[in-house]
Write an enzyme that holds these catalytic residues in place. Structure first.
Site: not given
Ligand code: PGA
Length: 272
Positions: A97, A169
């Site tokens: 992540h 992401e």
């Molecule tokens: P968020 O987080 O939906 O709060 O933007 C997404 C993530 O970090 O996977």
């Protein structure tokens, strides 16, 4: 085709809160027709076994860990290993992540070793990739994420690759300080990922400011096989609403997608 819809709680929730969320979720699922939607939740390591206790017999929701070390055991103070999170009930492990890359110095190399460890122990890796804002502004998003994915997945056999989930992401879209991405901004990245990895992996998910008002449109982007959610799913009822949206979108192939016989945009179709 499975539609993956999951949430990481990040560094949130006590054991009592984790148990409460889990029981509300399971109760809510009794009223939902999930169809091809596969839910998964990723609590902090402290809550894994408590949540597993409720989920394992039920079987409808997969359980994940937010991180695991590449070694099985040893002198790695503060870390947990894949066998340990598996022992606590995890079936999948989130790797790489952007918050771990940024704050804990995870590199493509450590990410690759962790993905390999997860596969070695028979769990599902959820590999997170995404470009920072400056790369997006310079027009290099697709090259950046293809490079990240290639380095993380280097050396895997086809059967191993087929067990990997990829969550795209964009760093600039994540969290309270993030800017929600418009579906048009994501199409070329997903097309690039699908071209290189799409049919070879278990699925391509989108994550970053997913919310009730954009979930259907995001699921309508070609090659998006699911959603990875933070804040909007930290309460069980919010997560349930997103699961419901996903189930409705998955159940009606035209929903959220450009319909060939109308002029409606993906967004218009998706929010009906
Ligand atoms: P968020 O987080 O939906 O709060 O933007 C997404 C993530 O970090 O996977």
């Amino acid at each position: 085709m499975t539609v993956w819809v999951g949430t990481s709680w990040k560094m949130n929730k006590t054991l009592a809160e984790a148990r409460q969320y889990t029981s509300e979720l399971l109760e809510g699922l009794d009223r939902l027709e999930l169809g091809t939607v596969q839910p998964f939740i990723i609590p902090p390591a402290t809550a894994l076994s408590a949540v597993a206790g409720a989920l394992v017999d039920d079987g409808r929701v997969l359980l994940g860990a937010q991180n695991a070390h590449w070694e099985d055991n040893g002198a790695w103070t503060g870390e947990v290993s894949v066998p340990q999170v598996a022992d606590a009930g995890a079936q999948l492990v989130e790797i790489g992540h952007s918050e771990r890359r940024e704050h804990f110095r995870e590199t493509d190399q450590t990410v690759r070793r962790k993905v390999a460890a997860v596969l070695r122990h028979g769990l599902t890796p959820l590999l997170c990739i995404g470009e920072p804002a400056e790369v997006r502004e310079a027009g290099g998003s697709s090259d950046f994420i293809l490079g990240q994915a290639a380095r993380a997945l280097e050396g895997l056999s086809a059967p191993e690759l087929s067990r990997v989930l990829i969550a795209y992401e964009p760093v600039w879209a994540i969290g309270a300080a993030g800017r929600p991405a418009a579906p048009e901004e994501l199409r070329s990245s997903f097309a690039a990922l699908a071209g290189s990895f799409g049919q070879h992996t278990a699925g391509l998910l989108y994550g970053g400011s997913v919310a009730e008002d954009n979930a259907a449109a995001l699921l309508g982007i070609p090659h998006v096989d699911g959603l990875f959610i933070g804040r909007a799913a930290w309460e069980a009822d919010g997560y349930l609403r997103l699961l419901e949206t996903a189930a409705a979108t998955a159940g009606t192939p035209a929903a959220g997608r450009l319909s060939p016989d109308t002029n409606e945009s993906a967004e218009e179709v998706g929010t009906k």
